[in-house]
Design a protein around this motif. Structure first.
Motif, PDB file in Angstrom:
ATOM      1  N   PRO A 159      49.422 -25.131 -17.723  1.00 32.31           N
ATOM      2  CA  PRO A 159      49.533 -25.191 -16.157  1.00 32.31           C
ATOM      3  C   PRO A 159      50.087 -24.497 -15.144  1.00 32.31           C
ATOM      4  N   GLN A 160      51.478 -23.872 -15.715  1.00 28.74           N
ATOM      5  CA  GLN A 160      52.252 -23.213 -14.864  1.00 28.74           C
ATOM      6  C   GLN A 160      52.029 -21.688 -14.945  1.00 28.74           C
ATOM      7  N   TYR A 161      52.020 -20.955 -15.948  1.00 29.71           N
ATOM      8  CA  TYR A 161      51.782 -19.722 -16.379  1.00 29.71           C
ATOM      9  C   TYR A 161      50.617 -19.243 -17.005  1.00 29.71           C
ATOM     10  N   GLY A 162      49.729 -20.154 -17.102  1.00 29.19           N
ATOM     11  CA  GLY A 162      48.507 -19.681 -17.816  1.00 29.19           C
ATOM     12  C   GLY A 162      47.464 -19.062 -17.226  1.00 29.19           C
ATOM     13  N   LEU A 163      46.680 -18.155 -17.988  1.00 28.19           N
ATOM     14  CA  LEU A 163      45.636 -17.041 -17.536  1.00 28.19           C
ATOM     15  C   LEU A 163      44.668 -17.979 -16.873  1.00 28.19           C
ATOM     16  N   LEU A 164      44.177 -19.085 -17.172  1.00 33.41           N
ATOM     17  CA  LEU A 164      42.834 -19.618 -16.842  1.00 33.41           C
ATOM     18  C   LEU A 164      43.361 -20.119 -15.076  1.00 33.41           C
ATOM     19  N   ASN A 165      44.513 -20.908 -14.850  1.00 33.38           N
ATOM     20  CA  ASN A 165      45.134 -21.143 -13.736  1.00 33.38           C
ATOM     21  C   ASN A 165      45.096 -20.118 -12.798  1.00 33.38           C
ATOM     22  N   ALA A 166      45.507 -19.003 -13.249  1.00 32.09           N
ATOM     23  CA  ALA A 166      45.710 -17.816 -12.589  1.00 32.09           C
ATOM     24  C   ALA A 166      44.393 -17.220 -11.863  1.00 32.09           C
ATOM     25  N   MET A 167      43.377 -17.138 -12.615  1.00 27.85           N
ATOM     26  CA  MET A 167      41.989 -16.761 -12.387  1.00 27.85           C
ATOM     27  C   MET A 167      41.481 -17.850 -11.403  1.00 27.85           C
ATOM     28  N   LEU A 168      41.818 -19.194 -11.586  1.00 34.32           N
ATOM     29  CA  LEU A 168      41.178 -20.211 -10.459  1.00 34.32           C
ATOM     30  C   LEU A 168      41.968 -19.915  -9.149  1.00 34.32           C
ATOM     31  N   GLU A 169      43.178 -19.739  -9.213  1.00 37.47           N
ATOM     32  CA  GLU A 169      43.919 -19.565  -7.872  1.00 37.47           C
ATOM     33  C   GLU A 169      43.545 -18.285  -7.152  1.00 37.47           C
ATOM     34  N   THR A 170      42.798 -17.214  -7.904  1.00 34.05           N
ATOM     35  CA  THR A 170      42.265 -16.057  -7.372  1.00 34.05           C
ATOM     36  C   THR A 170      40.910 -16.345  -6.631  1.00 34.05           C
ATOM     37  N   LEU A 171      40.489 -17.406  -7.336  1.00 38.75           N
ATOM     38  CA  LEU A 171      39.128 -17.861  -6.766  1.00 38.75           C
ATOM     39  C   LEU A 171      39.131 -18.878  -5.449  1.00 38.75           C
ATOM     40  N   GLY A 172      40.521 -19.271  -5.327  1.00 39.39           N
ATOM     41  CA  GLY A 172      40.782 -20.253  -4.521  1.00 39.39           C
ATOM     42  C   GLY A 172      40.578 -21.733  -4.813  1.00 39.39           C
ATOM     43  N   LEU A 173      40.465 -21.763  -6.125  1.00 40.36           N
ATOM     44  CA  LEU A 173      40.144 -23.183  -6.914  1.00 40.36           C
ATOM     45  C   LEU A 173      41.373 -23.567  -7.321  1.00 40.36           C
ATOM     46  N   PRO A 174      41.572 -25.021  -7.323  1.00 39.45           N
ATOM     47  CA  PRO A 174      42.992 -25.644  -7.954  1.00 39.45           C
ATOM     48  C   PRO A 174      43.029 -25.495  -9.517  1.00 39.45           C
ATOM     49  N   GLY A 175      44.323 -25.318  -9.883  1.00 33.92           N
ATOM     50  CA  GLY A 175      44.162 -25.263 -11.414  1.00 33.92           C
ATOM     51  C   GLY A 175      44.196 -26.638 -11.908  1.00 33.92           C
ATOM     52  N   GLN A 176      44.205 -26.832 -13.200  1.00 26.79           N
ATOM     53  CA  GLN A 176      44.314 -28.029 -13.752  1.00 26.79           C
ATOM     54  C   GLN A 176      45.332 -28.254 -14.942  1.00 26.79           C
TER      55      GLN A 176
END
Length: 319
Positions: A159-176
């Motif tokens: 949740p802190q430095y993972g690739l999936l949340n980074a991609m969601l942040e790029t799209l303006g979506l909240p991480g999980q």
């Protein structure tokens, strides 16, 4: 003089032919020395396999059925308790949740991975450039250790430095918090399972595609059929035997999922990702209740047998 009297040997042969087959003594077939050697060699060659199946398959299966009716904890002799393990098992909320999780995991991973595998196989069967590279890339997860794959996905889901949340942040979506949130843990595990199962299914579908007669596509082209029409009218029906095989092995594989659960979530959070195989492991090697683990294994076997028989029945009716 009659003919019989002139030829006594022929008379004996004729009399022998008139004897009823049920009363005539059976001639013992002579086996040549070379045939005996071949048979002996055949028995010698299959003996290791027979011993292997007997020691590591047949005896454990029989022992599992027996121990499922006992209270056995390794350190004491088994005590016969009839159906107590089964009664306790089906009154256990965690085990019932593991059945639901396993069915849900199978429901999503099998059709998703099969659909993606068919599409990928069709695309890679078109003679694209770098075809061998793409095939290797899709098949690589199949030959990679599941623990290594799970470690990579641990980083992706971080949740802190993972690739999936980074991609969601790029799209303006909240991480999980993918693996620590009960709402998202099972979908995350399903995503890993579906992705990992694409490779072997793709390979089977490619082999099946290469056996389809090209004249069928040529005739369809002359009739003006589009690519989508040819896919659903020719490719999909011709892939039916391969689809049944892939379906069966996919269900069996999905019901046996364990290692990625062990590494990714350890069955948590709050048993949200506990599968039937993980419950068997927990009963056997954490609680040392071999009788209960055997009963859970029997239920898992019954599930697989039921699904296989239903699938076979449906396929026969369609044929």
């Amino acid at each position: 003089m009659t003919t019989t009297e002139r030829h006594p040997i022929r008379s004996a042969e004729a009399a022998a032919k008139q004897v009823s087959p049920s009363t005539a003594p059976k001639k013992r077939k002579r086996i040549s020395t070379a045939e005996k050697k071949r048979r002996r060699a055949g028995w010698l060659m299959i003996t290791p396999s027979v011993i292997h199946v007997g020691l590591w398959t047949l005896i454990p299966v029989i022992a599992t059925f027996y121990l499922s009716f006992t209270d056995y904890g390794i350190f004491a002799a088994p005590k016969w308790i009839w159906f107590d393990n089964y009664v306790e098992m089906f009154n256990d909320a965690v085990f019932m949740q593991s059945i639901g999780n396993t069915v849900w995991y199978t429901f999503w991973t099998v059709p998703v991975s099969m659909a993606v595998a068919v599409v990928v196989a069709v695309l890679l069967n078109q003679g694209l450039k770098l075809q061998k590279f793409y095939r290797t890339a899709f098949f690589l997860p199949q030959v990679t250790a599941t623990v290594a794959i799970a470690m990579v996905w641990l980083w992706i889901f971080n949740p802190q430095y993972g690739l999936l949340n980074a991609m969601l942040e790029t799209l303006g979506l909240p991480g999980q918090a993918w693996l620590v949130d009960p709402q998202w843990a099972l979908p995350a595990v399903i995503l890993v399972g579906a992705w990992q199962g694409i490779g072997i299914k793709m390979l089977i579908y490619i082999a099946a595609l290469q056996n389809i007669d090209e004249s069928l596509y040529e005739a369809a082209s002359l009739d003006g059929a589009s690519s989508i029409r040819k896919f659903f009218s020719i490719t999909v029906p011709m892939l039916k035997p391969a689809t049944f095989f892939v379906f069966i092995i996919s269900i069996i594989g999905a019901f046996q999922v364990f290692d990625q659960i062990y590494v990714l979530t350890d069955g948590g959070p709050a048993n949200a990702t506990t599968m039937m195989t993980y419950e068997v492991y927990r009963s056997a090697f954490q609680e040392f209740r071999m009788g209960m683990a055997s009963a859970q294994s029997v239920v898992l076997f019954a599930f697989l047998l039921f699904v296989t028989l239903i699938s076979r029945r449906v396929t026969k009716e369609e044929d």
